[in-house]
Structures are given as structure tokens and as C-alpha cells.
Design a protein around this motif. Sequence first.
Motif, PDB file in Angstrom:
ATOM      1  N   LYS A 180       0.856  -1.191   0.000  1.00  0.00           N
ATOM      2  CA  LYS A 180       0.000   0.000   0.000  1.00  0.00           C
ATOM      3  C   LYS A 180       0.891   1.239   0.000  1.00  0.00           C
ATOM      4  N   ILE A 181       0.617   2.151  -0.911  1.00  0.00           N
ATOM      5  CA  ILE A 181       1.300   3.443  -0.960  1.00  0.00           C
ATOM      6  C   ILE A 181       0.248   4.539  -0.896  1.00  0.00           C
ATOM      7  N   ARG A 182       0.507   5.535  -0.057  1.00  0.00           N
ATOM      8  CA  ARG A 182      -0.357   6.711   0.003  1.00  0.00           C
ATOM      9  C   ARG A 182       0.464   7.935  -0.384  1.00  0.00           C
ATOM     10  N   LEU A 183      -0.012   8.704  -1.350  1.00  0.00           N
ATOM     11  CA  LEU A 183       0.641   9.944  -1.745  1.00  0.00           C
ATOM     12  C   LEU A 183       0.040  11.094  -0.943  1.00  0.00           C
ATOM     13  N   THR A 184       0.931  11.920  -0.398  1.00  0.00           N
ATOM     14  CA  THR A 184       0.512  13.020   0.464  1.00  0.00           C
ATOM     15  C   THR A 184       1.266  14.278   0.062  1.00  0.00           C
ATOM     16  N   GLY A 185       1.089  15.342   0.839  1.00  0.00           N
ATOM     17  CA  GLY A 185       1.808  16.575   0.617  1.00  0.00           C
ATOM     18  C   GLY A 185       2.449  17.036   1.910  1.00  0.00           C
ATOM     19  N   GLY A 186       2.313  18.345   2.205  1.00  0.00           N
ATOM     20  CA  GLY A 186       1.488  19.371   1.601  1.00  0.00           C
ATOM     21  C   GLY A 186       0.215  18.891   0.934  1.00  0.00           C
ATOM     22  N   GLU A 187      -0.098  19.532  -0.167  1.00  0.00           N
ATOM     23  CA  GLU A 187      -1.249  19.146  -0.971  1.00  0.00           C
ATOM     24  C   GLU A 187      -0.729  18.516  -2.267  1.00  0.00           C
ATOM     25  N   PRO A 188      -0.866  17.189  -2.405  1.00  0.00           N
ATOM     26  CA  PRO A 188      -0.238  16.512  -3.551  1.00  0.00           C
ATOM     27  C   PRO A 188      -0.720  17.005  -4.909  1.00  0.00           C
ATOM     28  N   LEU A 189      -1.957  17.492  -4.984  1.00  0.00           N
ATOM     29  CA  LEU A 189      -2.502  17.855  -6.289  1.00  0.00           C
ATOM     30  C   LEU A 189      -2.035  19.216  -6.787  1.00  0.00           C
ATOM     31  N   VAL A 190      -1.215  19.926  -6.007  1.00  0.00           N
ATOM     32  CA  VAL A 190      -0.638  21.166  -6.537  1.00  0.00           C
ATOM     33  C   VAL A 190       0.675  20.897  -7.270  1.00  0.00           C
ATOM     34  N   ARG A 191       1.173  19.662  -7.220  1.00  0.00           N
ATOM     35  CA  ARG A 191       2.414  19.354  -7.933  1.00  0.00           C
ATOM     36  C   ARG A 191       2.120  18.959  -9.368  1.00  0.00           C
ATOM     37  N   ALA A 192       2.721  19.668 -10.309  1.00  0.00           N
ATOM     38  CA  ALA A 192       2.543  19.356 -11.723  1.00  0.00           C
ATOM     39  C   ALA A 192       3.045  17.947 -12.018  1.00  0.00           C
ATOM     40  N   GLY A 193       2.278  17.199 -12.798  1.00  0.00           N
ATOM     41  CA  GLY A 193       2.684  15.857 -13.197  1.00  0.00           C
ATOM     42  C   GLY A 193       2.274  14.763 -12.244  1.00  0.00           C
ATOM     43  N   VAL A 194       1.523  15.100 -11.197  1.00  0.00           N
ATOM     44  CA  VAL A 194       1.210  14.089 -10.182  1.00  0.00           C
ATOM     45  C   VAL A 194       0.277  13.005 -10.714  1.00  0.00           C
ATOM     46  N   VAL A 195      -0.604  13.337 -11.651  1.00  0.00           N
ATOM     47  CA  VAL A 195      -1.505  12.308 -12.203  1.00  0.00           C
ATOM     48  C   VAL A 195      -0.701  11.269 -12.978  1.00  0.00           C
ATOM     49  N   GLY A 196       0.275  11.706 -13.754  1.00  0.00           N
ATOM     50  CA  GLY A 196       1.134  10.765 -14.467  1.00  0.00           C
ATOM     51  C   GLY A 196       1.949   9.905 -13.523  1.00  0.00           C
ATOM     52  N   LEU A 197       2.413  10.496 -12.421  1.00  0.00           N
ATOM     53  CA  LEU A 197       3.129   9.720 -11.411  1.00  0.00           C
ATOM     54  C   LEU A 197       2.219   8.649 -10.828  1.00  0.00           C
ATOM     55  N   CYS A 198       0.971   9.014 -10.544  1.00  0.00           N
ATOM     56  CA  CYS A 198       0.008   8.037 -10.015  1.00  0.00           C
ATOM     57  C   CYS A 198      -0.148   6.857 -10.972  1.00  0.00           C
ATOM     58  N   GLU A 199      -0.248   7.145 -12.243  1.00  0.00           N
ATOM     59  CA  GLU A 199      -0.440   6.083 -13.230  1.00  0.00           C
ATOM     60  C   GLU A 199       0.733   5.102 -13.220  1.00  0.00           C
ATOM     61  N   LYS A 200       1.949   5.624 -13.097  1.00  0.00           N
ATOM     62  CA  LYS A 200       3.132   4.763 -13.095  1.00  0.00           C
ATOM     63  C   LYS A 200       3.234   3.948 -11.806  1.00  0.00           C
ATOM     64  N   ILE A 201       2.935   4.562 -10.670  1.00  0.00           N
ATOM     65  CA  ILE A 201       3.006   3.826  -9.407  1.00  0.00           C
ATOM     66  C   ILE A 201       1.915   2.761  -9.348  1.00  0.00           C
ATOM     67  N   ALA A 202       0.711   3.114  -9.796  1.00  0.00           N
ATOM     68  CA  ALA A 202      -0.407   2.172  -9.753  1.00  0.00           C
ATOM     69  C   ALA A 202      -0.126   0.920 -10.576  1.00  0.00           C
ATOM     70  N   ALA A 203       0.731   1.044 -11.588  1.00  0.00           N
ATOM     71  CA  ALA A 203       1.031  -0.083 -12.477  1.00  0.00           C
ATOM     72  C   ALA A 203       2.126  -0.999 -11.945  1.00  0.00           C
ATOM     73  N   LEU A 204       2.736  -0.665 -10.794  1.00  0.00           N
ATOM     74  CA  LEU A 204       3.828  -1.486 -10.270  1.00  0.00           C
ATOM     75  C   LEU A 204       3.306  -2.869  -9.869  1.00  0.00           C
ATOM     76  N   PRO A 205       3.917  -3.941 -10.370  1.00  0.00           N
ATOM     77  CA  PRO A 205       3.456  -5.292 -10.033  1.00  0.00           C
ATOM     78  C   PRO A 205       3.576  -5.568  -8.533  1.00  0.00           C
ATOM     79  N   GLY A 206       2.489  -6.031  -7.934  1.00  0.00           N
ATOM     80  CA  GLY A 206       2.493  -6.363  -6.514  1.00  0.00           C
ATOM     81  C   GLY A 206       1.825  -5.329  -5.637  1.00  0.00           C
ATOM     82  N   LEU A 207       1.698  -4.080  -6.135  1.00  0.00           N
ATOM     83  CA  LEU A 207       1.039  -3.053  -5.336  1.00  0.00           C
ATOM     84  C   LEU A 207      -0.465  -3.291  -5.342  1.00  0.00           C
ATOM     85  N   ARG A 208      -1.071  -3.304  -4.156  1.00  0.00           N
ATOM     86  CA  ARG A 208      -2.508  -3.576  -4.060  1.00  0.00           C
ATOM     87  C   ARG A 208      -3.336  -2.308  -3.967  1.00  0.00           C
TER      88      ARG A 208
END
Length: 332
Positions: A65-93
Motif C-alpha cells: 500500500k502506498i499513500r501519496l501526500t503533501g502538503g497538498e499533492p494535487l498542486v504538484r505538476a505531473g502528479v496524475v502521471g506519477l500516479c499512473e506509473k506507481i499504480a502499475a507497479l506489479p504487486g502493489l494492491r
Amino acid sequence: MSEPVLMDRFARKVDYLRMSVTDRCDFRCVYCMAEEMTFLPRQQILSLEEILQVAERFVALGTRKIRLTGGEPLVRAGVVGLCEKIAALPGLRELCMTTNGSQLDKLAAPLFEAGVTRLNISLDSLDPQRFRELTRTGDLHKVIAGIDAANAAGFVHTKLNCVVMHGRNDDEINDLLAFAIDRNLDVSFIEEMPLGIISEHSRAESFYSSDQVRERIAERYTLVPSTDSTQGPSRYWRLAEAPEIRIGFISPHSHNFCGTCNRVRMTVEGRLLLCLGNEHSVDLKAVLRANPGQPEKLEKAIIDAMQLKPWSHNFTHDDGVQVVRFMNMTGG
């Protein structure tokens, strides 16, 4: 072949990582940071690529399990693309995010499509003026629009995080519960944590325990004990009047959760914090930048760091501060 697992020296399995992607925030919540903040220079924070590399090594070592936090995580440019890459990691539930909700009206759907599985949204008041006072800059209506956008996007078991403070918002506990029931949201009530030196209010005077919260809820609802778990620090109950939602209590002072702690945090400057309430840490940024293209070096640093994880924090709810970093520097 058995799955890899990170263990600390007390035989606790560590399979939950909270990663800060920024120390910046568009709110200035009174319990989280000072009104005038100095944020880290860009060169001192991890790049999105470096954050992904850390996530990859943790998942390879058994993090589920990974939780992305901040500050406010959604003010960082590119965070949606980062989410997509992390979500695709094999084994992450589970890939979760804690947000103040201010950007969700436009980003809830992209986050859901990127593979984020669950959201925690901070909401401490339903009164627009009080909300503004507690956040210093926040717009309640925009946050509620973000909550509704998350529901519309398909998120389920979205959870409201409410920090309860005596004399500030303790009179809204049951109103917040009614709001959660109306929108089919879970909710966690949180005791204020003594991170960073603040002058806006006295933490000793504002402390409101989880036991007091339950007493207030019992004035209107019937709490039923539950064995539910989200792998985090919340201890859950259900309501007889609305059994579909979960009511969590995060009680670092009155009922600490150290004995079953399964999590570590990484700040956006690459410090791996082994405990929320202590300064035990390892500089993963230094390891990353000194050993480019050598993931085994990063893995070794992570494994070795588990031996530094302390048994417990020692929070108090008076105005003494054991930890000088603010919550926005800690990572949610």
C-alpha cells in the motif's frame, strides 16, 4: 518462493509507505503549518522520477500500500502521471491519496482513471466562515464540489479526515457524520498531533480525545465496534443507523497504535522517516543521487533503515513540541 517483506527489529512487518510529493499547499491549516511558510527550493526536493524509483524499490521489497501526500499533492505538476506509473507497479494492491479536496473538481476523474484506488479528504468544518478560519485560505464550497466529483468519478470508501479541536469544531462532530452518511463517505476523527511550533492556538487547550468524540457521537447515533482495517492507524466502528459507512478514530495520544505500526514515511526531500513522532530517519535522496542506475544500493538503504524504527512515539497534548517539523514537511 515467499514474497519479500520488510521487518523492523521488533518483528513488525512494514508494508505501507506514505510518500510526500510536495511540501507546498494551497491551504494554511492552523494545526498543520504557520501562516507564513518558507517552502523548500526546487533543487532540494525529489524529482517525480526519483519518487517513482523509491516506490519501485519499496514495492519490490513487499510494500503493498502506498499513500501519496503533501502538503497538498494535487498542486504538484505531473502528479496524475506519477500516479499512473506507481499504480502499475506489479504487486502493489492499493494506491491512495490524502488531499484537501481543493483540486478534485477537475482532477478526481483523471486520478481514478490513473489507478488511484481510494481518497482521504480533509474536512474539519461545514461552516464556510469557520472553514476559512481553520484553513486560512480554503473555500468550503470548492472542497464539497471536489468531494462530489470524487463520488461521480467512481471512488468508493472515500474518507473524510477531521481533526477535532475543543472549542473550534467539536460542536460539528455529528453534523460532519450526517454529511458523510448523506454522501456515503467514511470518516476518521483525529486527535491533533504536536508537529511544529504554532502560535495560532494552544494545543493543550484545544485537545479533544477520541473518547470525547465517541461520547458526542453517542448523543445522536449508536456506535457498533468493528474489525475493519485499512492497514492504517484508524480504529473503526460502524453506526447502527448507517452500517454501510465506517467511523475511524486516530488517537496518537489517548490510544496509540505503535505496537501494530506497519508504516514509514518519505518526505519530499527524500528523508525516510521511521516514525511520525520521532526524528529517526535516513537520507534516501543522498543514496539515489550518489548511486544512479544502482537500485540495489537503494534497496539496501531501505532494508538497513528498518533497524532504526523505534518502538513508539512519545506525543503529549500539552504545548511542548517533541518534533519541530510541520505536518506538511512530514507527509500527511
